[in-house]
Design an enzyme around this catalytic site. Structure first.
Site, PDB file in Angstrom:
ATOM      1  N   TYR A 159      -3.524  17.282 -25.626  1.00 55.67           N
ATOM      2  CA  TYR A 159      -2.844  16.920 -24.384  1.00 55.67           C
ATOM      3  C   TYR A 159      -2.161  18.149 -23.800  1.00 55.67           C
ATOM      4  CZ  TYR A 159       1.746  16.895 -26.699  1.00 55.67           C
ATOM      5  OH  TYR A 159       2.875  17.258 -27.370  1.00 55.67           O
ATOM      6  N   CYS A 160      -1.829  18.034 -22.517  1.00 55.38           N
ATOM      7  CA  CYS A 160      -1.075  19.067 -21.826  1.00 55.38           C
ATOM      8  C   CYS A 160      -0.095  18.350 -20.900  1.00 55.38           C
ATOM      9  CB  CYS A 160      -2.015  20.004 -21.063  1.00 55.38           C
ATOM     10  SG  CYS A 160      -2.973  19.188 -19.760  1.00 55.38           S
ATOM     11  N   GLN A 161       0.238  18.953 -19.776  1.00 55.43           N
ATOM     12  CA  GLN A 161       1.168  18.311 -18.845  1.00 55.43           C
ATOM     13  C   GLN A 161       0.490  17.218 -18.029  1.00 55.43           C
ATOM     14  OE1 GLN A 161       4.471  19.071 -18.885  1.00 55.43           O
ATOM     15  NE2 GLN A 161       4.786  17.356 -17.503  1.00 55.43           N
ATOM     16  N   ILE A 180       1.081  14.575 -20.896  1.00 49.63           N
ATOM     17  CA  ILE A 180       2.362  14.063 -21.380  1.00 49.63           C
ATOM     18  C   ILE A 180       3.126  13.366 -20.260  1.00 49.63           C
ATOM     19  CG2 ILE A 180       3.743  16.139 -21.009  1.00 49.63           C
ATOM     20  CD1 ILE A 180       4.961  15.547 -23.847  1.00 49.63           C
TER      21      ILE A 180
END
Length: 128
Positions: free
Chosen positions: A90-92, A119
């Site tokens: 995952y990332c932003q 996220i």
């Protein structure tokens, strides 16, 4: 047909091709929304949760149990990720993690789970 018309046609084709490459489905990449992502992680016996954001983003808050391997470093840190277990990234927002997933798939990882929306979409509320 004049040269400027040909140029714009080629440019349009290039833009369409780039958009296709950016949004086309990727074999081995499983795009999961928040709840299915969490459930699959909970059911996994051997999992590796990877946050591909930069270190300062990770320090500001991350999903518990995540390891920070920024997208910019993932190519050089492949040995830290086991191919035996389930890999969750995952990332932003979900875009960098999709790029990381593509890189992992090209390097022999059979399947990668990506958190759609990143996220930002995580409703687990347990973000440290």
């Amino acid at each position: 047909m004049n040269s400027s018309t040909i140029f714009y046609m080629v440019l349009a084709l290039f833009v369409v091709w780039m958009l296709y490459r950016m949004f086309a489905p990727v074999k081995g990449l499983i795009q999961l929304r928040d709840e299915p992502f969490r459930k699959k992680m909970e059911q996994s016996k051997r999992k590796r949760l990877i946050d591909v954001r930069e270190a300062h983003e990770f320090k500001a808050g991350h999903i518990p149990g995540a390891v920070n391997i920024p997208l910019s470093q993932i190519g050089g840190r492949l040995s830290e990720i086991s191919k035996d277990g389930d890999v969750f990234v995952y990332c932003q927002s979900g875009m960098r993690s999709k790029q990381a997933a593509k890189m992992l798939l090209k390097n022999g990882f059979p399947e990668i789970n990506n958190l759609m929306g990143g996220i930002s979409s995580w409703s687990g509320k347990r973000v440290r």
